[in-house]
Design a protein around this motif. Structure first.
Motif, mmCIF file in Angstrom:
data_model
loop_
_atom_site.group_PDB
_atom_site.id
_atom_site.type_symbol
_atom_site.label_atom_id
_atom_site.label_comp_id
_atom_site.label_asym_id
_atom_site.label_seq_id
_atom_site.Cartn_x
_atom_site.Cartn_y
_atom_site.Cartn_z
ATOM 1 N N LEU A 60 8.096 -6.776 6.664
ATOM 2 C CA LEU A 60 7.986 -5.419 6.131
ATOM 3 C C LEU A 60 8.135 -4.367 7.232
ATOM 4 C CD1 LEU A 60 5.043 -5.830 3.588
ATOM 5 C CD2 LEU A 60 7.456 -5.469 3.053
ATOM 6 N N ASN A 61 7.556 -4.657 8.390
ATOM 7 C CA ASN A 61 7.658 -3.706 9.494
ATOM 8 C C ASN A 61 9.099 -3.572 9.976
ATOM 9 O OD1 ASN A 61 6.236 -1.932 11.362
ATOM 10 N ND2 ASN A 61 6.847 -3.383 12.935
ATOM 11 N N VAL A 68 2.203 5.231 12.282
ATOM 12 C CA VAL A 68 1.668 4.718 11.020
ATOM 13 C C VAL A 68 0.808 3.481 11.265
ATOM 14 C CG1 VAL A 68 2.263 3.760 8.758
ATOM 15 C CG2 VAL A 68 3.600 5.648 9.695
ATOM 16 N N ARG A 69 1.250 2.628 12.172
ATOM 17 C CA ARG A 69 0.524 1.390 12.441
ATOM 18 C C ARG A 69 -0.797 1.628 13.169
ATOM 19 N NH1 ARG A 69 2.908 -3.153 11.094
ATOM 20 N NH2 ARG A 69 1.624 -4.400 12.523
ATOM 21 N N ALA A 70 -1.023 2.865 13.607
ATOM 22 C CA ALA A 70 -2.328 3.199 14.177
ATOM 23 C C ALA A 70 -3.424 3.186 13.115
ATOM 24 C CB ALA A 70 -2.266 4.561 14.867
ATOM 25 N N PHE A 71 -3.057 3.059 11.838
ATOM 26 C CA PHE A 71 -4.030 2.882 10.749
ATOM 27 C C PHE A 71 -4.754 1.531 10.849
ATOM 28 C CE2 PHE A 71 -1.638 6.050 8.084
ATOM 29 C CZ PHE A 71 -2.724 6.840 7.736
ATOM 30 N N LEU A 72 -4.262 0.635 11.691
ATOM 31 C CA LEU A 72 -4.754 -0.743 11.720
ATOM 32 C C LEU A 72 -6.280 -0.862 11.872
ATOM 33 C CD1 LEU A 72 -3.670 -3.583 11.462
ATOM 34 C CD2 LEU A 72 -3.219 -3.622 13.917
ATOM 35 N N TYR A 85 9.513 6.123 1.377
ATOM 36 C CA TYR A 85 9.786 4.686 1.208
ATOM 37 C C TYR A 85 9.475 3.916 2.490
ATOM 38 C CZ TYR A 85 12.454 0.362 0.685
ATOM 39 O OH TYR A 85 12.838 -0.955 0.664
ATOM 40 N N ASN A 86 10.021 4.394 3.609
ATOM 41 C CA ASN A 86 9.791 3.699 4.877
ATOM 42 C C ASN A 86 8.333 3.803 5.317
ATOM 43 O OD1 ASN A 86 12.531 2.804 5.474
ATOM 44 N ND2 ASN A 86 13.010 4.970 5.689
ATOM 45 N N ALA A 145 5.870 0.618 6.122
ATOM 46 C CA ALA A 145 5.097 0.514 7.360
ATOM 47 C C ALA A 145 3.602 0.440 7.073
ATOM 48 C CB ALA A 145 5.409 1.705 8.272
ATOM 49 N N LEU A 146 3.138 1.220 6.096
ATOM 50 C CA LEU A 146 1.714 1.203 5.755
ATOM 51 C C LEU A 146 1.319 -0.133 5.123
ATOM 52 C CD1 LEU A 146 -0.903 2.816 5.707
ATOM 53 C CD2 LEU A 146 -0.256 3.673 3.445
#
Length: 205
Positions: A18-19, A34-38, A82-83, A87-88
């Motif tokens: 997905l990433n 966005v991946r800083a939401f981890l 969409y992207n 990423a989320l």
């Protein structure tokens, strides 16, 4: 425990897939933002999967982090719904996998990993072998002709063996990075590992 190991492997493969799809239509900087939401995803999974409470202040700092990420993404010219969704989704799946790893390394079959690093290596090998098989089969089916063309391109300044060497080197570096991540989870927690990973976002931005 074997089922949990295989579940982490499947989640890892889905996360990477997905990433990678999200990177087709967004910049690496926006993707990593966005991946800083981890850490937030790990906090949400912690009480159920890891069975360990985190302090209340960690939730407050995560709220500040989320606000900063939202503002950064909305003001980014590369933002696309969409992207961003890809990423989320990838990030939330990664959080689930990270929390499962934390469970395995702290209360599961590999719970002695903080004292015995061999346990971490064994867990990583059990996850890496099926992941490598899944990625190899997926690439062969989905992009087999492109892979052959890339390795055999006569007009490229890179010879086929040099390209293959770079591919192997990339795999070795990825394995080393995952080993460091698992060692950090074993020594601290899944949340600490994800927070440390956010240093990469700061470096890119």
């Amino acid at each position: 425990d074997v089922a949990q190991v295989l579940a982490v492997t499947a989640l890892f493969c889905l996360n990477v897939g997905l990433n990678s799809l999200s990177l087709v239509g967004m910049s690496i900087t926006c993707n990593q933002t966005v991946r800083a939401f981890l850490p937030l995803g790990v906090l949400l999974c912690a009480s159920y999967l890891e069975r360990r409470p985190y302090p209340h202040w960690s939730y407050l700092t995560s709220a500040v982090l989320v606000a900063g990420i939202v503002l950064s993404c909305l003001r980014n010219p590369d933002f696309d719904v969409y992207n961003f969704s890809l990423a989320l989704s990838s990030t939330m799946i990664a959080a689930l996998g990270c929390s499962l790893n934390g469970r395995l390394l702290h209360i599961g079959a590999f719970s002695g990993a903080s004292q015995d690093r061999g346990q971490v290596i064994r867990l990583l090998m059990m996850q890496s072998a099926p992941a490598a098989l899944i990625f190899t089969l997926s690439a062969s089916v989905a992009e087999g002709p492109k892979m052959r063309a890339m390795l055999q391109a006569p007009d490229s300044p890179w010879q086929w063996h040099e390209r293959l060497g770079l591919l192997i080197l990339s795999g070795v570096l990825a394995l080393a990075a995952n080993l460091c991540r698992c060692l950090l989870v074993a020594a601290t927690s899944a949340l600490m590992e994800t927070c440390a990973g956010n240093a990469k976002v700061a470096a890119l931005c």
